[in-house]
Design a protein around this motif. Structure first.
Motif, PDB file in Angstrom:
ATOM      1  N   GLY A  80       0.818  -1.208   0.000  1.00 50.34           N
ATOM      2  CA  GLY A  80       0.000   0.000   0.000  1.00 50.34           C
ATOM      3  C   GLY A  80       0.853   1.260   0.000  1.00 50.34           C
ATOM      4  O   GLY A  80       0.547   2.232  -0.694  1.00 50.34           O
ATOM      5  N   ALA A  81       1.944   1.236   0.763  1.00 48.78           N
ATOM      6  CA  ALA A  81       2.856   2.386   0.798  1.00 48.78           C
ATOM      7  C   ALA A  81       3.518   2.588  -0.560  1.00 48.78           C
ATOM      8  O   ALA A  81       3.662   3.717  -1.037  1.00 48.78           O
ATOM      9  CB  ALA A  81       3.912   2.182   1.893  1.00 48.78           C
ATOM     10  N   ASN A  82       3.910   1.501  -1.200  1.00 46.16           N
ATOM     11  CA  ASN A  82       4.529   1.610  -2.521  1.00 46.16           C
ATOM     12  C   ASN A  82       3.538   2.137  -3.559  1.00 46.16           C
ATOM     13  O   ASN A  82       3.896   2.974  -4.392  1.00 46.16           O
ATOM     14  CB  ASN A  82       5.089   0.262  -2.970  1.00 46.16           C
ATOM     15  CG  ASN A  82       6.364  -0.088  -2.253  1.00 46.16           C
ATOM     16  OD1 ASN A  82       6.973   0.737  -1.585  1.00 46.16           O
ATOM     17  ND2 ASN A  82       6.766  -1.336  -2.375  1.00 46.16           N
ATOM     18  N   THR A  83       2.307   1.660  -3.514  1.00 47.61           N
ATOM     19  CA  THR A  83       1.290   2.139  -4.446  1.00 47.61           C
ATOM     20  C   THR A  83       1.069   3.635  -4.257  1.00 47.61           C
ATOM     21  O   THR A  83       0.984   4.387  -5.226  1.00 47.61           O
ATOM     22  CB  THR A  83      -0.025   1.363  -4.246  1.00 47.61           C
ATOM     23  OG1 THR A  83       0.224  -0.017  -4.512  1.00 47.61           O
ATOM     24  CG2 THR A  83      -1.126   1.878  -5.152  1.00 47.61           C
ATOM     25  N   TRP A  84       0.977   4.076  -3.009  1.00 41.86           N
ATOM     26  CA  TRP A  84       0.834   5.505  -2.713  1.00 41.86           C
ATOM     27  C   TRP A  84       2.011   6.275  -3.315  1.00 41.86           C
ATOM     28  O   TRP A  84       1.826   7.286  -3.979  1.00 41.86           O
ATOM     29  CB  TRP A  84       0.790   5.703  -1.205  1.00 41.86           C
ATOM     30  CG  TRP A  84       0.802   7.139  -0.770  1.00 41.86           C
ATOM     31  CD1 TRP A  84       1.908   7.934  -0.578  1.00 41.86           C
ATOM     32  CD2 TRP A  84      -0.319   7.960  -0.493  1.00 41.86           C
ATOM     33  NE1 TRP A  84       1.535   9.184  -0.187  1.00 41.86           N
ATOM     34  CE2 TRP A  84       0.169   9.232  -0.130  1.00 41.86           C
ATOM     35  CE3 TRP A  84      -1.693   7.754  -0.505  1.00 41.86           C
ATOM     36  CZ2 TRP A  84      -0.673  10.295   0.226  1.00 41.86           C
ATOM     37  CZ3 TRP A  84      -2.524   8.809  -0.142  1.00 41.86           C
ATOM     38  CH2 TRP A  84      -2.014  10.054   0.202  1.00 41.86           C
ATOM     39  N   SER A  85       3.217   5.798  -3.066  1.00 40.68           N
ATOM     40  CA  SER A  85       4.428   6.508  -3.498  1.00 40.68           C
ATOM     41  C   SER A  85       4.566   6.558  -5.012  1.00 40.68           C
ATOM     42  O   SER A  85       5.233   7.446  -5.538  1.00 40.68           O
ATOM     43  CB  SER A  85       5.659   5.865  -2.870  1.00 40.68           C
ATOM     44  OG  SER A  85       5.594   6.009  -1.461  1.00 40.68           O
ATOM     45  N   GLU A  86       3.952   5.621  -5.718  1.00 36.72           N
ATOM     46  CA  GLU A  86       4.000   5.638  -7.186  1.00 36.72           C
ATOM     47  C   GLU A  86       3.139   6.750  -7.769  1.00 36.72           C
ATOM     48  O   GLU A  86       3.390   7.203  -8.874  1.00 36.72           O
ATOM     49  CB  GLU A  86       3.523   4.290  -7.749  1.00 36.72           C
ATOM     50  CG  GLU A  86       4.512   3.175  -7.532  1.00 36.72           C
ATOM     51  CD  GLU A  86       3.948   1.829  -7.966  1.00 36.72           C
ATOM     52  OE1 GLU A  86       2.730   1.731  -8.275  1.00 36.72           O
ATOM     53  OE2 GLU A  86       4.715   0.864  -7.985  1.00 36.72           O
ATOM     54  N   THR A  87       2.116   7.171  -7.035  1.00 30.77           N
ATOM     55  CA  THR A  87       1.171   8.132  -7.595  1.00 30.77           C
ATOM     56  C   THR A  87       1.181   9.491  -6.906  1.00 30.77           C
ATOM     57  O   THR A  87       0.652  10.450  -7.465  1.00 30.77           O
ATOM     58  CB  THR A  87      -0.263   7.565  -7.532  1.00 30.77           C
ATOM     59  OG1 THR A  87      -0.586   7.283  -6.171  1.00 30.77           O
ATOM     60  CG2 THR A  87      -0.382   6.307  -8.374  1.00 30.77           C
ATOM     61  N   MET A  88       1.746   9.587  -5.724  1.00 29.19           N
ATOM     62  CA  MET A  88       1.711  10.830  -4.957  1.00 29.19           C
ATOM     63  C   MET A  88       3.122  11.413  -4.839  1.00 29.19           C
ATOM     64  O   MET A  88       4.098  10.680  -4.730  1.00 29.19           O
ATOM     65  CB  MET A  88       1.142  10.584  -3.562  1.00 29.19           C
ATOM     66  CG  MET A  88      -0.242   9.949  -3.574  1.00 29.19           C
ATOM     67  SD  MET A  88      -1.489  10.908  -4.459  1.00 29.19           S
ATOM     68  CE  MET A  88      -1.830  12.162  -3.262  1.00 29.19           C
TER      69      MET A  88
END
Length: 171
Positions: A80-88
């Motif tokens: 979830g943290a990686n997904t966030w960091s890919e888009t934000m």
């Protein structure tokens, strides 16, 4: 023909006291930890306001998710943290194990070696807190039954406008 001024105007330097003044201006409830860093809670999540660097030129707004889930959830939260960091763009998010529990941190750090205006400090504080709270809200939705990391004493609500995205809470 115009000539450049001999000396460029300089901005006031970053200091912990200036950060405290900006927190005071928004009615924030905070204190100091044993290192002298400012610390407070927003929507129950602890946040630190840390000056660092050789000349204390960096300001970091660091948040910690105020819930605990077992270490077995590490991979899911990391994804979830990686997904966030890919888009934000921010905050930086990292996940680690502390006392067999998953700990989630956010950080928003800016270099102010050339000084900083009050408006820039306000923007940094608001962005660092509000973006972390958005990430923590996502975790709260995924883990609604997660236990709080520690109980917090109830205090009177500070006089802060509700629409402030970085409004503090003390519950």
């Amino acid at each position: 023909m115009s000539s450049a001024p001999e000396h460029e105007p300089t901005l006031p330097p970053l200091t912990t006291e200036r950060v405290a003044q900006r927190l005071d201006a928004r009615g924030s409830v905070y204190g100091r930890d044993t290192d002298g860093d400012l610390v407070g809670r927003w929507d129950t999540h602890p946040f630190w306001f840390i000056t660092m660097g050789r000349t204390k030129e960096y300001l970091q707004v660091r948040g910690r998710w105020a819930r605990q889930v077992p270490g077995t959830e590490f991979g899911n939260i990391l994804l979830g943290a990686n997904t966030w960091s890919e888009t934000m763009v921010w905050p930086k998010v990292y996940v680690r194990i502390e006392d067999q529990q998953v700990a989630v941190y956010t950080e928003h750090t800016v270099d102010y070696q050339d000084g900083v205006t009050d408006e820039q400090l306000d923007l940094h504080l608001t962005g660092g807190i509000a973006s972390a709270l958005r990430f923590f809200a996502m975790l709260d939705e995924r883990y609604p039954d997660a236990a709080p990391t520690q109980p917090v004493a109830r205090q009177p609500e500070p006089p802060v406008a509700y629409h402030d995205p970085a409004r503090p809470t003390v519950e």
